[in-house]
Enzyme design. Structure first.
Site, mmCIF file in Angstrom:
data_model
loop_
_atom_site.group_PDB
_atom_site.id
_atom_site.type_symbol
_atom_site.label_atom_id
_atom_site.label_comp_id
_atom_site.label_asym_id
_atom_site.label_seq_id
_atom_site.Cartn_x
_atom_site.Cartn_y
_atom_site.Cartn_z
ATOM 1 N N GLU A 31 0.842 -1.203 0.000
ATOM 2 C CA GLU A 31 0.000 0.000 0.000
ATOM 3 C C GLU A 31 0.879 1.257 0.000
ATOM 4 O O GLU A 31 2.093 1.189 0.170
ATOM 5 C CB GLU A 31 -0.897 0.019 1.255
ATOM 6 C CG GLU A 31 -2.368 -0.271 0.988
ATOM 7 C CD GLU A 31 -3.117 0.932 0.456
ATOM 8 O OE1 GLU A 31 -2.471 1.900 0.024
ATOM 9 O OE2 GLU A 31 -4.358 0.896 0.460
ATOM 10 N N GLU A 60 -4.388 -5.567 9.931
ATOM 11 C CA GLU A 60 -3.652 -4.345 9.604
ATOM 12 C C GLU A 60 -3.303 -3.545 10.856
ATOM 13 O O GLU A 60 -3.124 -2.328 10.802
ATOM 14 C CB GLU A 60 -4.463 -3.480 8.641
ATOM 15 C CG GLU A 60 -4.691 -4.134 7.293
ATOM 16 C CD GLU A 60 -5.372 -3.214 6.301
ATOM 17 O OE1 GLU A 60 -5.435 -1.999 6.562
ATOM 18 O OE2 GLU A 60 -5.846 -3.697 5.268
ATOM 19 N N ASN A 83 -5.301 6.926 6.927
ATOM 20 C CA ASN A 83 -5.232 5.979 5.816
ATOM 21 C C ASN A 83 -4.436 6.484 4.625
ATOM 22 O O ASN A 83 -3.395 5.961 4.292
ATOM 23 C CB ASN A 83 -6.654 5.606 5.394
ATOM 24 C CG ASN A 83 -6.715 4.556 4.318
ATOM 25 O OD1 ASN A 83 -6.456 4.818 3.152
ATOM 26 N ND2 ASN A 83 -7.075 3.340 4.705
ATOM 27 N N ASN A 114 -11.371 6.902 1.918
ATOM 28 C CA ASN A 114 -10.132 6.162 1.673
ATOM 29 C C ASN A 114 -9.165 7.022 0.872
ATOM 30 O O ASN A 114 -8.639 7.993 1.389
ATOM 31 C CB ASN A 114 -10.480 4.841 0.965
ATOM 32 C CG ASN A 114 -9.418 3.788 1.105
ATOM 33 O OD1 ASN A 114 -8.236 4.090 1.122
ATOM 34 N ND2 ASN A 114 -9.826 2.534 1.189
ATOM 35 N N ASP A 156 -9.958 2.133 -4.163
ATOM 36 C CA ASP A 156 -9.112 2.251 -2.975
ATOM 37 C C ASP A 156 -8.316 3.545 -3.096
ATOM 38 O O ASP A 156 -8.837 4.623 -2.885
ATOM 39 C CB ASP A 156 -8.213 1.023 -2.864
ATOM 40 C CG ASP A 156 -7.619 0.844 -1.479
ATOM 41 O OD1 ASP A 156 -7.455 1.862 -0.774
ATOM 42 O OD2 ASP A 156 -7.305 -0.292 -1.098
#
Length: 367
Positions: A74, A186, A162, A219, A271
């Site tokens: 990520e 996570e 995030n 997000n 995402d």
């Protein structure tokens, strides 16, 4: 059979070592994904959905795997000064570094409080969203020390920062959903303290304000090239995951005219995403995990199948500034987030489950 399997695995690891992909070490190699680039040009993995995208495709460029052996990749951020990409491996609780010059991937930092999103500020410093435990936004100074930029709002701990983006006025904008405290994958499960899942702004003076308070688990986020619009992914959209567009006021802070720009009606898992200089949105894509209402027979068992097949959805969707689908870049894994990088800012890095992929394009990152 065992000898054949061992020989194949040795050969695969030798290949990884030759490309620098075996430098991750430890148990993480169990997640290494074999990948063979397409031999033909143009790469059939780049699917043009609208003829206007053809100018962005490089005929003799193909999707490459630049790192593997991760558990959930990520938050990629590119640093042109050093020619490297930093990205998170969230369950392994570390930030990784891919060096373009050597082609190697190494651990940049361990024990990072399950960092998710990363960004480079205008002074070349690393900004990170610590997704669990500390639940804060931090900056890595030039001397390597961490400065805490935000860890609470109105006296209560943040949820799970995030994704993060920096505006030209040096303000920092980030989303604060619940993912990092919802379970043990996570990070660590914890009680939420914030009433809402907000989008926050850290002003150049350090003041923290909630600029969006009505989205359910926001997000990814990004600004249009002229910064007159802010785009935000809503994880729990109605009825699908969505990207909302907001007009940014002349003060650079206030938001208005909330409009749904993109609706992932094909069960896509929106995402993270990035915007290019022409205003197109390059979006991480994959299955959202939704199940069919009724089970089907699979080997004598009644199984609830996914509504959207992962093999048809995994990759990157590209949309025009008006939300029109332009292209799909097919990947063997779901893409969570992206970053433009390379010396010319035209190499698209795609953080995708166990691996990071790259593709040269005739587009350039807006920031």
């Amino acid at each position: 059979m065992f000898e054949q399997h061992t020989a194949r695995r040795r050969g695969f690891l030798k290949t990884l070592a030759g490309t620098g992909l075996a430098t991750l070490g430890g148990g993480a190699l169990a997640q290494a994904i074999p990948f063979t680039p397409n031999a033909r040009y143009p790469d059939p993995a780049v699917q043009i959905l609208d003829p206007s995208f053809a100018k962005y495709r490089i005929y003799s460029s193909s999707v490459e795997q630049v790192a593997t052996g991760l558990r959930w990749a990520e938050g990629p951020a590119y640093f042109p000064e050093g020619g490297y990409l930093l990205f998170s491996d969230i369950p392994n609780n570390r930030i990784m570094k891919f060096d373009e010059k050597t082609g190697t991937t190494t651990v940049f930092r361990n024990n990072v409080n399950y960092t998710n999103g990363n960004a480079r500020d205008r002074q070349g410093r690393l900004l990170s969203c610590e997704h669990s435990v500390t639940r804060r936004v931090v900056r890595t100074e030039k001397n390597g020390k961490l400065s805490v930029l935000a860890d609470s709002f109105e006296g209560k701990k943040l949820n799970a920062p995030n994704d993060i983006v920096v505006k030209s006025d040096d303000s920092i904008w980030f989303t604060d959903p619940l993912f990092g405290i919802n379970g043990e994958w996570e990070g660590f499960k914890a009680q939420r303290e914030q009433a809402n899942t907000n989008v926050f702004r850290i002003g150049p003076d350090g003041r923290l304000t909630a600029v969006i308070t009505d989205l359910v688990n926001p997000n990814g986020l990004a600004f249009s090239p002229d910064e007159k619009k802010l785009y935000v992914v809503e994880w729990k959209g109605s009825p699908n995951r969505s990207i909302w567009s907001y007009d940014v006021g002349a003060d650079g802070v206030s938001l208005s005219n909330k409009t749904k720009l993109i609706d992932a009606a094909d069960q896509g898992a929106l995402d993270g995403f990035k915007v290019d200089r022409d205003g197109n949105l390059w979006c991480g894509w994959g299955s959202n995990g939704a199940l069919d209402a009724e089970p089907t027979d699979a080997g004598g068992r009644k199984v609830y199948q996914l509504k959207g097949r992962s093999e048809d959805l995994d990759g990157v969707m590209v949309f025009s500034p008006q939300g029109k689908p332009l292209a799909f870049i097919r990947l063997p894994e779901r893409c969570a987030n992206l970053a433009f990088g390379g010396p010319k800012n035209n190499r698209l890095y795609m953080a995708s489950c166990h691996s990071v992929y790259a593709l040269y394009v005739e587009a350039h990152g807006a920031v």
